[in-house]
Scaffold this active site. Structure first.
Site, PDB file in Angstrom:
ATOM      1  N   GLU A 141       3.978   3.963   6.397  1.00  0.00           N
ATOM      2  CA  GLU A 141       2.714   3.232   6.235  1.00  0.00           C
ATOM      3  C   GLU A 141       1.736   4.008   5.367  1.00  0.00           C
ATOM      4  O   GLU A 141       1.761   5.236   5.360  1.00  0.00           O
ATOM      5  CB  GLU A 141       2.075   3.000   7.614  1.00  0.00           C
ATOM      6  CG  GLU A 141       2.277   1.606   8.154  1.00  0.00           C
ATOM      7  CD  GLU A 141       1.434   0.545   7.450  1.00  0.00           C
ATOM      8  OE1 GLU A 141       1.074   0.700   6.263  1.00  0.00           O
ATOM      9  OE2 GLU A 141       1.150  -0.470   8.104  1.00  0.00           O
ATOM     10  N   ASP A 142       0.900   3.286   4.669  1.00  0.00           N
ATOM     11  CA  ASP A 142      -0.154   3.944   3.899  1.00  0.00           C
ATOM     12  C   ASP A 142      -1.268   4.428   4.806  1.00  0.00           C
ATOM     13  O   ASP A 142      -1.676   5.575   4.769  1.00  0.00           O
ATOM     14  CB  ASP A 142      -0.701   2.979   2.819  1.00  0.00           C
ATOM     15  CG  ASP A 142      -1.092   1.610   3.369  1.00  0.00           C
ATOM     16  OD1 ASP A 142      -0.858   1.342   4.560  1.00  0.00           O
ATOM     17  OD2 ASP A 142      -1.635   0.792   2.603  1.00  0.00           O
TER      18      ASP A 142
ATOM     19  N   ASP B 136      -5.425   1.666  10.486  1.00  0.00           N
ATOM     20  CA  ASP B 136      -6.847   1.398  10.719  1.00  0.00           C
ATOM     21  C   ASP B 136      -6.998   0.933  12.168  1.00  0.00           C
ATOM     22  O   ASP B 136      -7.019   1.765  13.073  1.00  0.00           O
ATOM     23  CB  ASP B 136      -7.307   0.344   9.694  1.00  0.00           C
ATOM     24  CG  ASP B 136      -8.794   0.063   9.747  1.00  0.00           C
ATOM     25  OD1 ASP B 136      -9.465   0.529  10.685  1.00  0.00           O
ATOM     26  OD2 ASP B 136      -9.322  -0.626   8.848  1.00  0.00           O
TER      27      ASP B 136
ATOM     28  N   ARG C 257      -5.257   0.552  -7.049  1.00  0.00           N
ATOM     29  CA  ARG C 257      -4.020   1.139  -6.506  1.00  0.00           C
ATOM     30  C   ARG C 257      -3.522   2.301  -7.364  1.00  0.00           C
ATOM     31  O   ARG C 257      -2.877   3.213  -6.872  1.00  0.00           O
ATOM     32  CB  ARG C 257      -2.905   0.091  -6.432  1.00  0.00           C
ATOM     33  CG  ARG C 257      -3.127  -0.991  -5.389  1.00  0.00           C
ATOM     34  CD  ARG C 257      -1.830  -1.759  -5.158  1.00  0.00           C
ATOM     35  NE  ARG C 257      -2.036  -3.012  -4.447  1.00  0.00           N
ATOM     36  CZ  ARG C 257      -2.078  -3.147  -3.125  1.00  0.00           C
ATOM     37  NH1 ARG C 257      -1.967  -2.109  -2.344  1.00  0.00           N
ATOM     38  NH2 ARG C 257      -2.246  -4.329  -2.564  1.00  0.00           N
TER      39      ARG C 257
ATOM     40  N   PHE D   1     -13.732   2.672   4.075  1.00  0.00           N
ATOM     41  CA  PHE D   1     -12.704   1.907   3.362  1.00  0.00           C
ATOM     42  C   PHE D   1     -12.292   2.684   2.120  1.00  0.00           C
ATOM     43  O   PHE D   1     -13.107   2.972   1.262  1.00  0.00           O
ATOM     44  CB  PHE D   1     -13.228   0.522   2.973  1.00  0.00           C
ATOM     45  CG  PHE D   1     -12.122  -0.392   2.580  1.00  0.00           C
ATOM     46  CD1 PHE D   1     -11.445  -1.141   3.524  1.00  0.00           C
ATOM     47  CD2 PHE D   1     -11.710  -0.464   1.249  1.00  0.00           C
ATOM     48  CE1 PHE D   1     -10.384  -1.961   3.156  1.00  0.00           C
ATOM     49  CE2 PHE D   1     -10.649  -1.284   0.875  1.00  0.00           C
ATOM     50  CZ  PHE D   1      -9.995  -2.033   1.835  1.00  0.00           C
ATOM     51  N   VAL D   2     -11.016   3.064   2.079  1.00  0.00           N
ATOM     52  CA  VAL D   2     -10.550   3.924   0.990  1.00  0.00           C
ATOM     53  C   VAL D   2      -9.618   3.184   0.040  1.00  0.00           C
ATOM     54  O   VAL D   2      -8.986   2.195   0.409  1.00  0.00           O
ATOM     55  CB  VAL D   2      -9.836   5.192   1.533  1.00  0.00           C
ATOM     56  CG1 VAL D   2     -10.829   6.117   2.211  1.00  0.00           C
ATOM     57  CG2 VAL D   2      -8.694   4.837   2.458  1.00  0.00           C
TER      58      VAL D   2
ATOM     59  N   GLY E  93       0.762  -1.251   0.000  1.00  0.00           N
ATOM     60  CA  GLY E  93       0.000   0.000   0.000  1.00  0.00           C
ATOM     61  C   GLY E  93       0.788   1.294   0.000  1.00  0.00           C
ATOM     62  O   GLY E  93       0.317   2.315  -0.480  1.00  0.00           O
TER      63      GLY E  93
END
Ligand code: IMP
Ligand code: MG
Length: 189
Positions: free
Chosen positions: A112-113, A116, A178, A165-166, A57
Site C-alpha cells: 500500500e502507498d 489513512d 504522482r 494530505f500528501v 498510488g
C-alpha cells in the site's frame, strides 16, 4: 513546469497555482525503501512471495522496493477506489480491478502507498484472506497519524506522517502530482 524554490531554508515546489512543501525527500525515501527491502528479503528467505500492488498510488513504491528484495517475487495488481477526486474518503471501498492470479496457498504481501482511515486496508485484508493465502502481511510506505478504531497491523512500514494530505511518489490529488520524486503536502489547502 514544476519549479523548486527555497523559502526560509525549506524546499517548496511551485506547481502552477499550488505550492508543495517537501515532507520526505528523494534521499530519505530511497534509503528507507532499501531498508524495507532488506527486511523483506530476510523474512522471506527461501520463499517466493507475491506482491500485491494496490493501484494506483503504490506503483512507484512497488517498482522501487521490488528491486531491493533479493528473493524471487511475483506481482499482481488490484485497484480499489474510495476517494473519487476528493481528499476525504467516501468510506465505501470498491474493487475496480481484481487480481489476475489465485493467491491460494501463497505468501502474500499487500503493498500500500498510505494508510489513512484504514478502511481500504481492512477491506483488502478481509477480502484477500477469504481467498486462503498461506500467509499475508502488509507493507505500507506511509502511516498517517489519524484516530482509528481497528486497523490491521502494518508489518513493514516506511514512515509515520502527520495528518496531512500528501502527494508525490505515486500519490495524487485528483490524479495530479504522482510523478513528483518526493512526498510533499499542498500548502494552504
Ligand atoms: P483509507 O481507506 O482512508 O486508509 O485510505 C487509503 C487510500 O486513500 C490510500 O491507499 C490512498 O490511495 C488514498 N489516500 C489516503 N490518504 C491520502 C493522501 O494523503 N494523499 C493521497 N492519497 C491518499
Ligand atoms: Mg492506495
Amino acid at each position: 513546469m514544476y519549479k523548486l524554490k527555497k523559502i526560509n531554508g525549506e524546499k517548496v515546489y511551485e506547481c502552477g497555482d499550488s505550492k508543495i512543501r517537501v515532507l520526505i525527500d528523494k534521499k530519505k525515501l530511497a534509503s528507507r525503501v532499501k531498508e524495507l527491502g532488506r527486511e523483506i528479503t530476510r523474512d522471506y528467505k527461501d520463499k517466493n512471495p507475491v506482491l500485491i500492488s494496490v493501484l494506483r498510488g503504490s506503483f512507484i513504491f512497488v517498482a522501487d522496493i521490488c528491486r531491493e528484495i533479493k528473493v524471487p517475487v511475483t506481482f499482481d495488481f488490484m485497484a480499489v477506489s474510495s476517494y473519487g477526486n476528493s481528499k476525504v474518503s467516501s468510506g465505501i471501498v470498491r474493487i475496480t480491478k481484481d487480481l489476475e492470479c489465485s493467491i491460494e496457498n501463497r505468501d502474500v504481501i499487500i503493498m500500500e502507498d498510505i494508510v489513512d482511515s484504514g478502511r481500504t486496508l481492512n477491506y483488502l485484508v478481509k477480502n484477500l484472506k477469504a481467498r486462503n493465502p498461506k500467509n499475508m502481511e502488509v507493507c505500507a510506505l506511509l502511516d498517517k497519524d489519524v484516530p482509528r478504531k481497528t486497523v490491521n497491523k502494518i508489518k513493514y512500514k516506511g514512515f509515520d506522517i502527520p495528518n496531512k494530505f500528501v502527494v508525490g511518489y505515486g500519490l495524487d490529488f485528483a490524479e495530479k502530482y504522482r510523478n513528483l520524486p518526493f512526498i510533499g503536502y499542498i500548502e494552504n489547502e
